[in-house]
Design an enzyme around this catalytic site. Structure first.
Site, short mmCIF file in Angstrom:
data_model
loop_
_atom_site.label_atom_id
_atom_site.label_comp_id
_atom_site.label_asym_id
_atom_site.label_seq_id
_atom_site.Cartn_x
_atom_site.Cartn_y
_atom_site.Cartn_z
N TYR A 192 -9.57 -11.15 -61.68
CA TYR A 192 -9.54 -11.97 -60.47
C TYR A 192 -9.12 -13.41 -60.82
CZ TYR A 192 -12.06 -8.13 -58.17
OH TYR A 192 -12.43 -6.91 -57.66
N LYS A 244 -14.31 -2.19 -71.53
CA LYS A 244 -13.34 -1.12 -71.77
C LYS A 244 -12.48 -1.56 -72.96
CE LYS A 244 -11.25 2.73 -70.48
NZ LYS A 244 -11.86 4.06 -70.57
N ASP A 262 -16.21 3.54 -67.76
CA ASP A 262 -16.12 4.86 -67.11
C ASP A 262 -17.38 5.70 -67.39
OD1 ASP A 262 -15.15 4.65 -69.69
OD2 ASP A 262 -13.52 6.07 -69.44
N ASP A 272 -17.61 -5.64 -59.85
CA ASP A 272 -17.38 -5.48 -58.41
C ASP A 272 -17.51 -4.01 -58.03
OD1 ASP A 272 -16.70 -6.03 -55.84
OD2 ASP A 272 -14.61 -6.53 -56.24
N ASP A 297 -20.92 -2.11 -56.03
CA ASP A 297 -20.81 -1.44 -54.73
C ASP A 297 -21.25 0.02 -54.85
OD1 ASP A 297 -19.89 -3.67 -53.41
OD2 ASP A 297 -18.31 -2.57 -52.36
#
Ligand code: ATP
Length: 333
Positions: free
Chosen positions: A124, A169, A200, A224, A228
């Site tokens: 971002y 990652k 993952d 993010d 959620d």
């Protein structure tokens, strides 16, 4: 203490007044600064947020925010991202904790963890180029950014079970090696027990074994998505609050959006927004007051004073009144 109150759009205009009613019951010294930002403002004036609004927000100590509907203009700059950047709100904090009698998708209620997401860099960064045949976004990981989010997460872990999970990652994204190394160093320096997980595997593990986690620290995009997803563990988007924390500033918002599908019907669940008030009180060091909100929420849930998303028939405003009334009575005793 100056609190900017931004209802925003859609159900933000219903859940924030309910949360403010609860906050008012505490009788604390707040100067509330209402601001109209977002889609409705853009429709009316052509601007979702002005430079003057940013200055007004900077002049406050904290923000209570509802939700903003994304403005359908290719040049629209996200109000939320702009505020996070301008105020350098580097830590996005989302507690993931079951509420009494509410089961999420996994049907379990034995978890209690917090996701701490780096909020200013990663994917971002806003550094990107959009072309006809090639578009790219630069993923930024800095030592400073990683250090301060790791510090925040470790301090939180020390107040909890002293357990940190670093999510990354780095096997594919080499930029994550810096994040991982810095988090490990900071955790070692604080004497916090740590482990790391690839994002993952972590997504799977959070659904299968959410009880294993205490404080989870990760980069912007991963945080993010994971946070959620974890709303599904709790049971409804209407139950999950979040805080964006900076050095001397904090911004509280429910995880849900403006929910245009139910806006204006008075049926949105205000508990996430009310839990934002709890986080605000905790941030102010008003821990006793904050715990009264827990009691009030247990009371409304146990007495089925709940909105349709939880299977009830009670309105947004009525849930707000019931929580406020409980707190009022608890303050008298
Ligand atoms: P936005 O575009 O602002 O993100 P959205 O509808 O895409 O809005 P959400 O607002 O997060 O995303 O809503 C997703 C779904 O969850 C919708 O069906 C909405 O009605 C429901 N929902 C979200 N928040 C609540 C709430 N507080 N109470 C009840 N239902 C909610």
């Amino acid at each position: 203490m100056k609190l900017a109150v931004i209802e925003g759009d859609g159900i933000g205009r219903e859940v924030v007044p309910a949360a403010v009613e609860v906050l008012d019951v505490f009788g604390l010294e707040f100067e509330k600064v209402p601001l109209e930002l977002g889609y409705a403002r853009w429709e009316r004036t052509g601007t979702a947020m002005s430079d003057e609004d940013i200055e007004t927000i900077k002049g406050c100590d904290a923000v209570l925010f509802g939700a903003i509907t994304t403005v359908p203009d290719p040049n629209y700059k996200s109000v939320l991202l702009t505020i996070r950047k301008e105020l350098d709100l580097y830590a996005n904090v989302r507690p993931v904790k079951p509420l009494p009698g509410i089961m999420g998708v996994t049907g379990r209620n034995d978890f209690d963890f917090v996701i701490v997401r780096e909020n200013t860099e990663g994917l971002y960064s806003g550094i990107e180029e959009i072309g006809q045949d090639l578009s790219w976004t630069k993923r930024v990981v800095t030592r400073k950014g990683s250090e301060r989010i790791a510090e925040y997460a470790c301090k939180l872990a020390k107040q909890r079970k002293n357990k940190l999970t670093i999510v990354h990652k780095s096997n594919v994204l080499k930029s994550d090696k810096l994040f991982l190394d810095v988090c490990r160093q900071v955790a070692s320096a604080h004497g916090v027990e740590y482990s790391d997980m690839l994002v993952d595997s972590m997504a799977y593990s959070l659904m299968m074994h959410p009880e294993r986690y205490d404080v989870v620290v990760t980069t912007n995009l991963f945080g993010d998505i994971l946070s959620d997803m974890c709303a599904a563990l709790v049971g409804s988007l209407g139950l999950v609050p979040s805080a964006n924390i900076g050095e001397n500033y904090a911004f509280f918002e429910p995880v849900h959006g403006s929910a245009p599908d139910i806006a204006g019907k008075g049926i949105s669940n205000p508990l996430a927004a009310i839990l934002c008030v709890k986080m605000l009180l905790e941030w102010m060091g008003k821990v006793k007051e904050a715990s009264l909100i827990d009691g009030a929420i247990s009371h409304v849930l146990e007495n089925k004073l709940i909105t349709p998303d939880l299977g009830g028939t009670v309105s947004t405003a009525e849930v707000g009144h019931a929580v406020a009334e409980y707190v009022k009575n608890a303050l008298k005793t």
